[in-house]
Design a protein around this motif. Structure first.
Motif, mmCIF file in Angstrom:
data_model
loop_
_atom_site.group_PDB
_atom_site.id
_atom_site.type_symbol
_atom_site.label_atom_id
_atom_site.label_comp_id
_atom_site.label_asym_id
_atom_site.label_seq_id
_atom_site.Cartn_x
_atom_site.Cartn_y
_atom_site.Cartn_z
ATOM 1 N N GLN A 74 12.238 6.893 0.299
ATOM 2 C CA GLN A 74 10.814 6.789 0.608
ATOM 3 C C GLN A 74 9.988 6.760 -0.676
ATOM 4 O OE1 GLN A 74 9.792 9.992 3.255
ATOM 5 N NE2 GLN A 74 10.927 9.139 4.989
ATOM 6 N N ASP A 78 4.989 6.678 1.442
ATOM 7 C CA ASP A 78 5.681 7.106 2.664
ATOM 8 C C ASP A 78 5.743 8.622 2.763
ATOM 9 O OD1 ASP A 78 6.056 4.511 3.425
ATOM 10 O OD2 ASP A 78 8.107 4.365 2.656
ATOM 11 N N VAL A 84 5.281 8.426 8.844
ATOM 12 C CA VAL A 84 6.622 8.011 8.421
ATOM 13 C C VAL A 84 7.527 9.234 8.431
ATOM 14 C CG1 VAL A 84 8.007 7.005 6.582
ATOM 15 C CG2 VAL A 84 5.692 6.156 7.013
#
Length: 333
Positions: A74, A78, A84
């Motif tokens: 990520q 994110d 997310v």
């Protein structure tokens, strides 16, 4: 009553000559066998319980690894986005490239392999010889030496760290690989007692008639060891090598104590992981509004890199590992 196959069962249910009471009894017996099993066959209910437990236990073990891997993929956006969770918005590999450079993988990986492999070879060789001696021969003070060996394993290693460090410093073993090789060669490596007991148990089970027959044919003690004992104890050698390798690989306190006490270029992946944040901040200075600030994704990428070699080793040696554990009857720590 004989077990009816599925086709025969449905044919019987459609038969009008069979009473409803008899059909109910047959259907009840069929369902009971399906759910609870019969003879040596497991029922559907037992299989469901077993598979549920296996999936649950597997999830408990795999969740940390999955979490680390997904987090490492990520980006900073994110990580800050609460929407997310498990699926990154992009395939982000910058975390791994930065972690790779920070951990100095080339030198740290070679150092980890060196520290894990060389002492392991000495430890397995010496443990097999000591275990063979305890199992094969009777000598004076054998029980006393065996008890002292067990006692050395019972004593907490934290108590012996400072005296051992003073001893190694006196003989100038600190700051080099000799701090691990010399104890392993003298039967005092990491958890050597466990490996001696494993080899002792294996060699104890070997029929004495094999050694006696070899001695009648003119074989000496070295021939008996290498031609009879060693081939029969291959599972013990495999499990001892694998466990010793993993324990030396994961050892961080003794490694930092013995290697970093003096200026030394030898380092390991786990030592680099311990110093990961300080090294990262030195390589990527942080300024105001700088994108170089360390985050959870970069830390998890470094952690994944540190455990990846062991995962690959276990993946390729899984069959030998499981078979050896099954035959030696021990459990990992």
């Amino acid at each position: 009553m004989a077990v009816l196959k599925t086709k025969e069962f449905y044919t019987l249910l459609r038969n009008d000559q069979v009473s409803k009471k008899e059909k109910y009894r047959i259907a009840k017996a069929k369902i009971a066998r399906l759910l609870f099993g019969f003879n040596d066959r497991r029922g559907l209910l037992l299989k469901l319980i077993i598979y549920t437990m296996l999936v649950s236990i597997g999830f408990v073990y795999l969740y940390p690894v999955l979490y680390m891997f997904i987090t490492s993929m990520q980006s900073l956006e994110d990580l800050l986005d609460s929407a997310v969770k498990w699926i990154p918005s992009t395939f982000y590999t910058e975390n791994y490239s930065r972690a790779y450079s920070v951990m100095n993988i080339k030198d740290s990986l070679s150092g980890s392999l060196l520290i894990a492999t060389v002492p392991t070879i000495f430890q397995v060789a010496v443990a097999s010889i000591v275990g063979f001696g305890f199992a094969r021969y009777n000598f004076r003070f054998k029980k006393l030496f065996f008890a002292l060996m067990i006692f050395s394993f019972i004593v907490p290693p934290q108590i012996l760290m400072m005296p051992t460090y003073r001893l190694f410093s006196t003989f100038e073993l600190t700051g080099s690989l000799n701090a691990f090789i010399v104890p392993a060669a003298l039967g005092q490596g990491l958890n050597s007692t466990i490996f001696i007991l494993i080899f002792y148990q294996f060699f104890k089970q070997t029929p004495q008639s094999l050694y006696e027959a070899a001695e009648v044919d003119g074989a000496n003690q070295f021939t008996c060891f290498f031609r009879i004992a060693v081939p029969m104890a291959v599972p013990a050698f495999i499990i001892a090598f694998l466990f010793s390798f993993v324990w030396y690989w994961n050892e961080t306190y003794l490694t930092s104590l013995y290697l970093t006490s003096r200026s030394n270029d030898l380092t390991t992946i786990l030592l680099q992981l311990q110093q990961f944040e300080q090294t990262y901040e030195a390589m990527y200075p942080v300024t105001e509004n700088s994108p170089n600030r360390i985050n959870e994704g970069i830390k998890m990428a470094g952690t994944i890199i540190s455990i990846l070699p062991l995962l690959l080793i276990y993946f390729f040696l899984q069959r030998y590992f499981v078979e050896s554990v099954d035959r030696t009857g021990i459990a990992g720590e």
